[in-house]
Design an enzyme around this catalytic site. Structure first.
Site: not given
Length: 350
Positions: A18-19, A22
């Site tokens: 997820h990170e 980003h």
């Protein structure tokens, strides 16, 4: 100890994915990443490279990819650099925020390929029908392939259970395939006292599919699709009261589930344990992606709402107002996490 290690590995994989979404889109859009962290709480390890601090924190239940100026305070003080988040094009910011959930779905697809490549998948094929129940009375037979239920496409057999669980007792129009011809039948579920639930009269509706061929791509997609539908329908059941607090699990509950699955799979060898852990990670990754896209403050979905408003009106919402909304959302999110954790511990002790 094994449960704790497996939980940390599984949860860390989906959080890092997820990170990382980003992070990669921020870098591609020229946005300065101040810190990329895995976990929450005090730092255990950290180092800096390329203007970004990379850190490992104590509690393995989250992570963060922090951009310069994303809280709006530096913008008010006039101390932002050219790489600050607020100075990037609005669509660059939208893609950066959306990339986190998207990478969760991408990870889920890759993990699903491992699962179906090893364990295969399931087609919604009727094995038999129960005498005197709606399916038999409507003429459905063994070998019929379920295509749709009330217009909702059915790709794997588990979607039949998911549909009936989310719509107990409601009439359903079933579209099915027999000898290359499509048929339709409307079934009214009957309540079975012994089972304690409504039944359509299907007695087995799953057929094994070997995916060690090109079908791996299609059925991996079906697995992710099923996880997506299950998450969305579960949220809907919570909101409508069809599910309660006992149906919600936080980190403690997930660790308990991982431990139970590990114990059940252990007698069959480490490979079976690994495949089961991959399957759990796949489902959790889809879950995390969906939850983060909800239009709630402090989540990626809430941030996307503000960015889309900015894209439409041509100017951003004042940072202090947006910050207040996200802060309130963060506080509520922490309260919810405490409630879920308390519920998990109570269920575990009980």
């Amino acid at each position: 100890m094994t449960t704790i290690i497996l939980f940390i590995v599984v949860f860390s994989v989906i959080v890092i994915a997820h990170e990382l979404g980003h992070f990669l889109l921020a870098k591609a859009n020229g946005i300065t990443v101040v810190e990329f962290s895995v976990g929450m709480g005090p730092k255990l390890l950290h180092f800096s490279r390329g203007g970004t601090e990379y850190s490992l924190r104590l509690l393995p239940i989250g992570g963060a990819c922090m951009f310069e100026g994303e809280n709006g305070l530096e913008e008010e003080n006039g101390t932002l650099s050219d790489g600050a988040f607020p100075k990037a094009n609005v669509w660059a910011r939208i893609s950066t925020v959306f990339a986190g959930p998207f990478f969760n779905f991408l990870l889920a697809y890759l993990l699903a390929m491992f699962v179906v490549g090893y364990a295969g998948s399931d087609r919604p094929v009727i094995q038999d029908v129960i005498d005197g129940y709606p399916a038999q009375e409507a003429g459905i037979q063994s070998g019929d392939v379920i295509l749709r239920m009330n217009g909702e496409k059915i790709c794997v057999s588990r979607e039949i259970s998911l549909y009936t669980m989310a719509n107990p007792g409601k009439p359903v129009t079933v579209e099915y395939l027999r000898d290359g011809q499509k048929y339709k039948a409307t079934l009214v579920p009957e309540y079975d006292e012994a089972e304690g639930r409504y039944l359509l009269g299907f007695q087995g509706y799953s057929e094994y599919v070997d995916c060690r061929n090109a079908g791996i791509f299609k059925y991996a997609y079906y697995e992710v699709r099923y996880g997506l539908k299950a998450t969305v329908k579960s949220i809907g059941m919570l909101l409508t009261g069809k599910a309660g607090a006992d149906d919600v699990a936080g980190p403690v509950g997930m660790a308990q589930i991982i431990g139970e699955v590990q114990q059940e799979a252990a007698p069959y060898g480490p490979l079976v344990v690994a495949i089961n852990m991959v399957n759990i990670a796949m489902l959790l990754s889809v879950n995390l992606g969906v939850i983060n896209l909800l239009p709630l403050p402090a989540l990626d979905g809430g941030r996307l709402v503000f960015l889309l408003v900015e894209a439409v009106r041509g100017k951003p919402v004042p940072p202090e107002k947006e910050g207040m909304v996200h802060f309130a959302g963060f506080v509520l999110l922490m309260v919810l996490m405490v409630f879920v954790m308390f519920n998990d511990i109570s269920r575990l002790l009980g």
